[in-house]
Design an enzyme around this catalytic site. Structure first.
Site, mmCIF file in Angstrom:
data_model
loop_
_atom_site.group_PDB
_atom_site.id
_atom_site.type_symbol
_atom_site.label_atom_id
_atom_site.label_comp_id
_atom_site.label_asym_id
_atom_site.label_seq_id
_atom_site.Cartn_x
_atom_site.Cartn_y
_atom_site.Cartn_z
ATOM 1 N N ASP A 7 19.177 -42.567 1.275
ATOM 2 C CA ASP A 7 18.324 -43.765 1.285
ATOM 3 C C ASP A 7 19.213 -44.951 0.884
ATOM 4 O OD1 ASP A 7 18.603 -43.623 -1.485
ATOM 5 O OD2 ASP A 7 16.451 -43.531 -1.907
ATOM 6 N N CYS A 63 20.685 -40.118 -2.952
ATOM 7 C CA CYS A 63 19.709 -41.154 -3.300
ATOM 8 C C CYS A 63 20.129 -41.689 -4.666
ATOM 9 C CB CYS A 63 18.274 -40.626 -3.253
ATOM 10 S SG CYS A 63 17.839 -39.373 -4.465
ATOM 11 N N THR A 65 19.150 -40.919 -7.772
ATOM 12 C CA THR A 65 19.381 -39.856 -8.758
ATOM 13 C C THR A 65 19.737 -38.507 -8.126
ATOM 14 O OG1 THR A 65 17.048 -39.263 -8.646
ATOM 15 C CG2 THR A 65 17.687 -40.853 -10.353
ATOM 16 N N HIS A 96 25.639 -18.123 -6.130
ATOM 17 C CA HIS A 96 24.468 -17.332 -6.531
ATOM 18 C C HIS A 96 23.197 -17.668 -5.757
ATOM 19 C CE1 HIS A 96 26.143 -16.107 -10.757
ATOM 20 N NE2 HIS A 96 26.968 -15.837 -9.764
ATOM 21 N N ASN A 97 23.024 -18.960 -5.392
ATOM 22 C CA ASN A 97 21.771 -19.382 -4.746
ATOM 23 C C ASN A 97 21.921 -19.585 -3.248
ATOM 24 O OD1 ASN A 97 21.825 -21.681 -7.438
ATOM 25 N ND2 ASN A 97 20.709 -19.741 -7.510
ATOM 26 N N ARG A 131 22.712 -8.290 -6.119
ATOM 27 C CA ARG A 131 21.602 -8.949 -6.800
ATOM 28 C C ARG A 131 21.359 -10.373 -6.329
ATOM 29 N NH1 ARG A 131 26.042 -9.472 -9.938
ATOM 30 N NH2 ARG A 131 26.215 -11.225 -11.393
ATOM 31 N N HIS A 132 22.413 -11.071 -5.947
ATOM 32 C CA HIS A 132 22.205 -12.463 -5.526
ATOM 33 C C HIS A 132 21.484 -12.527 -4.184
ATOM 34 C CE1 HIS A 132 24.306 -13.664 -9.013
ATOM 35 N NE2 HIS A 132 25.448 -13.124 -8.621
#
Ligand code: RB5
Length: 144
Positions: A7, A63, A65, A96-97, A131-132
């Site tokens: 933005d 943006c 933040t 991990h994500n 596990r991930h």
């Protein structure tokens, strides 16, 4: 392919990162904005569409933040977005994500830190299997 979006508040940082990626020979597309006042949810959606339709693998959203962009991006099925201002989180959210969108706050961090975060985010692999993978699969179940 990488996709960039921002933005008005994120625009100056997006310009710096675009310059950096160009210097490094990294290809990207840009879904806007071009500095004009705009609503970040619109841009977040445009960017995430490029990932969910398979055009791009990774997105960088800017943006003020990074928070607004991350809230919007995480509402879209298939998107795992993380707002980061530290190196460790930017690295671990890939490992991990399997995060596919990095959100950065132009009013929070400087260009030098942003470049380091982009670098580590783009160059860290997800730890496939185990596990991930199970946890990322569980994230997908939350989308239904
Ligand atoms: C725009 O003023 C600002 O609210 C936006 O860039 C972002 O920081 C929202 O999370």
């Amino acid at each position: 392919m990488i996709v960039l979006g921002c933005d008005h508040a994120g625009y100056p940082l997006k310009v710096e990162i675009a310059k950096y990626l160009t210097e490094k020979g990294v290809n990207f597309i840009d879904v806007g904005c071009d500095g004009e006042s705009c609503d970040y949810p619109i841009i977040a959606k445009k960017l995430c569409n490029k990932i969910t339709d398979g055009t791009c693998s990774t997105g960088l959203l800017f943006c003020g933040t990074g928070v607004g962009m991350s809230i919007c991006a995480n509402k879209i099925k298939g998107i795992r977005a993380c707002v980061c201002s530290d190196y460790f989180s930017a690295k671990l959210t890939r490992m991990h994500n399997d995060a596919n969108v990095l959100c950065l706050g132009a009013r929070v961090i400087g260009t030098g830190t942003a470049i380091e975060l982009v670098d580590i985010f783009l160059n860290t692999e997800f730890e496939k299997g185990g596990r991930h993978q199970r946890r990322v699969d569980l994230i997908s179940t939350l989308e239904d």
